[in-house]
Scaffold this motif. Structure first.
Motif: not given
Length: 233
Positions: A166, A169, A172-173
């Motif tokens: 989690e 993610e 990476n954003k």
């Protein structure tokens, strides 16, 4: 110097008192106009009241905005000093005035995330994590294009809770929104290593080494690469 300081204080008090008397005069004037407009069917008098009241309300709103800015500055300074209990307090005070501010929610969330380290019980630790997560998620819901918010939540999820997938993610954003941010890249490399992607972690550390102009940061990235490589042999 003391004399000048006293003059400044006197001038500030005088202006403040003058504004109080002015507001009181305007309130009395508005009440008189209200009685006149109500009893004499005078729409003009009633309309004049709206302007008087709006002036007073706008002064209060301005004062509240400035007060929120003061608490924000205190919160930021406390964060910089590592005084996380105080930063949480000051950001909370600012949020009483501006409850929907994503930045203030982010500041409060960051404060709680740092307080996790000082928690002396599992219950307190859990409470701080929940507060941090709730406030940072609120910030993201109000401003989905701020990479700092995703990076903060990624650190919380990955470092404090070990929810690596989690967290990946989220970071990476953040990197997608700000590709050359060294801080984000360090978090990304650490999380890649945590999930077993050693080659990917090395790639990110090399990217940091190529991007940075800081010798200390470059050495840190290269040292991390050497540690990963040596552990793989």
């Amino acid at each position: 110097m003391k004399k000048i300081f006293m003059i400044i204080i006197f001038a500030t008090v005088f202006v403040s008192c003058n504004q109080v008397f002015k507001n009181r005069y305007n309130l009395n004037k508005a009440y008189t106009l209200y009685e006149k407009g109500k009893n004499e069917d005078d729409d003009k008098a009633l309309l004049e009241i709206t302007g008087t009241y709006n002036d007073i309300i706008n002064q209060k709103i301005y004062a509240q905005d400035r007060l929120a800015a003061v608490y924000r500055a205190l919160g930021e300074r406390s964060l910089a000093k590592g005084q996380y209990g105080y930063s949480a307090k000051y950001f909370s005070e600012a949020l009483k005035i501006l409850p929907n501010s994503p930045y203030l929610r982010y500041g409060l969330g960051i404060s709680y995330s740092y307080l996790v380290e000082s928690a002396d019980t599992e219950e307190k630790k859990k409470d701080f994590i929940e507060r941090a997560e709730s406030n940072i998620n609120f910030a993201i819901s109000k401003d989905a294009n701020n990479p700092n918010y995703y990076a903060a939540l990624a650190s919380l999820k990955g470092i404090q809770q070990n929810y690596y997938e989690e967290a990946l993610e989220l970071i990476n954003k953040a990197v997608e929104l700000s590709p050359n941010n060294i801080d984000y890249l360090f978090v990304l490399a650490r999380l890649q290593y945590s999930v077993g992607n050693r080659d990917r972690a090395v790639e990110v550390y090399r990217r940091i080494s190529n991007l940075t102009e800081s010798t200390a940061v470059r050495e840190r990235a290269l040292n991390n690469i050497n540690q990963i490589v040596s552990m793989g042999n």
